[in-house]
Write a protein that holds these residues in place. Structure first.
Motif, mmCIF file in Angstrom:
data_model
loop_
_atom_site.group_PDB
_atom_site.id
_atom_site.type_symbol
_atom_site.label_atom_id
_atom_site.label_comp_id
_atom_site.label_asym_id
_atom_site.label_seq_id
_atom_site.Cartn_x
_atom_site.Cartn_y
_atom_site.Cartn_z
ATOM 1 N N MET A 64 -7.010 32.338 -11.951
ATOM 2 C CA MET A 64 -6.663 32.529 -10.537
ATOM 3 C C MET A 64 -7.479 31.601 -9.631
ATOM 4 O O MET A 64 -6.963 31.067 -8.654
ATOM 5 C CB MET A 64 -6.879 33.989 -10.103
ATOM 6 N N VAL A 65 -8.743 31.419 -9.953
ATOM 7 C CA VAL A 65 -9.610 30.586 -9.117
ATOM 8 C C VAL A 65 -9.323 29.100 -9.342
ATOM 9 O O VAL A 65 -9.269 28.318 -8.389
ATOM 10 C CB VAL A 65 -11.095 30.912 -9.370
ATOM 11 N N ASN A 66 -9.118 28.709 -10.584
ATOM 12 C CA ASN A 66 -8.980 27.292 -10.900
ATOM 13 C C ASN A 66 -7.583 26.725 -10.664
ATOM 14 O O ASN A 66 -7.414 25.514 -10.532
ATOM 15 C CB ASN A 66 -9.405 27.030 -12.346
ATOM 16 N N MET A 67 -6.595 27.581 -10.603
ATOM 17 C CA MET A 67 -5.223 27.121 -10.418
ATOM 18 C C MET A 67 -4.981 26.700 -8.962
ATOM 19 O O MET A 67 -5.568 27.256 -8.031
ATOM 20 C CB MET A 67 -4.246 28.240 -10.807
ATOM 21 N N ARG A 68 -4.099 25.745 -8.770
ATOM 22 C CA ARG A 68 -3.678 25.333 -7.418
ATOM 23 C C ARG A 68 -2.978 26.511 -6.758
ATOM 24 O O ARG A 68 -2.146 27.181 -7.374
ATOM 25 C CB ARG A 68 -2.709 24.153 -7.541
ATOM 26 N N LYS A 69 -3.333 26.760 -5.502
ATOM 27 C CA LYS A 69 -2.726 27.840 -4.741
ATOM 28 C C LYS A 69 -2.181 27.266 -3.434
ATOM 29 O O LYS A 69 -2.878 26.526 -2.749
ATOM 30 C CB LYS A 69 -3.747 28.939 -4.451
ATOM 31 N N ILE A 70 -0.948 27.622 -3.107
ATOM 32 C CA ILE A 70 -0.344 27.208 -1.844
ATOM 33 C C ILE A 70 -0.038 28.474 -1.059
ATOM 34 O O ILE A 70 0.683 29.361 -1.533
ATOM 35 C CB ILE A 70 0.934 26.381 -2.056
ATOM 36 N N VAL A 71 -0.624 28.559 0.129
ATOM 37 C CA VAL A 71 -0.428 29.700 1.010
ATOM 38 C C VAL A 71 0.551 29.287 2.102
ATOM 39 O O VAL A 71 0.353 28.273 2.765
ATOM 40 C CB VAL A 71 -1.765 30.141 1.645
ATOM 41 N N PHE A 72 1.588 30.076 2.270
ATOM 42 C CA PHE A 72 2.587 29.804 3.301
ATOM 43 C C PHE A 72 2.256 30.620 4.545
ATOM 44 O O PHE A 72 2.067 31.832 4.474
ATOM 45 C CB PHE A 72 3.986 30.132 2.784
#
Length: 187
Positions: A82-90
């Motif tokens: 969860m921390v290392n993965m790319r996250k895109i917040v809309f």
């Protein structure tokens, strides 16, 4: 083309949280090693997490705290993902949200998600919140639904389905303590 997968825990009466965001129903029956393993496997098929603005601060704080301060937690493998993965917040209102490997997207949801689907890489994984997921569903952007149905009814709460949606059941797996993972695709 990459798929957008939705993973969510839901009550037997169709809610993803109580009216005030309560999600204690997810703990019904206690921990289940096989179900947790499936959550990790699903995360490993993806390289990008899509989130709505409202749930992001709590999501980021929870997983970053676990990575930084709970090294012996049995959830550490998922926390690392969860921390290392790319996250895109809309978000329509915020342009900067703090978190590791986190980007904020203010553009058109359908346009951005379809552009992401056309990029090379692993699949995309949406977690929530309820309003954000409802938008993804209404725009027909979800390719696979992974609904962990908890053996709890809460009577009222937040639903991710705001209109009729026909789905085809591809698989169903029962886990210890009564949770059932149903995988659906659009019919």
């Amino acid at each position: 083309m990459r798929k957008l997968k939705l993973q969510v825990q839901i009550t037997i009466d169709g809610f993803v949280s109580g009216l005030n965001g309560e999600q204690d129903f997810m703990l019904a029956g206690g921990p289940d090693a096989a179900g947790f393993k499936k959550v990790i496997e699903l995360a490993e098929t993806s390289d990008t997490i899509l989130l709505g603005r409202k749930m992001t601060p709590e999501f980021i704080a929870h997983w970053e705290n676990m990575v930084d301060n709970q090294p012996s937690s049995p959830a550490q493998p998922l926390a690392q993902l969860m921390v290392n993965m790319r996250k895109i917040v809309f978000s329509r209102t915020q342009t900067d949200i703090k978190g590791r490997n986190l980007e904020v997207e203010n553009g058109d949801l359908a346009t951005k998600v379809n552009a992401l689907k056309n990029q090379p890489g692993k699949d995309l994984l949406a977690y929530g919140g309820a309003d954000f997921v409802s938008s993804l569903i209404s725009l027909n952007l979800i390719d696979e639904y992974y609904l962990f149905v908890c053996p709890v009814a809460i009577g009222e709460g937040l639903s991710i389905f705001k209109e009729k949606k026909s789905l085809k059941l591809e698989s169903s797996t029962a886990y210890q303590h009564g949770k059932v993972l149903n995988k659906y695709v659009p019919a």
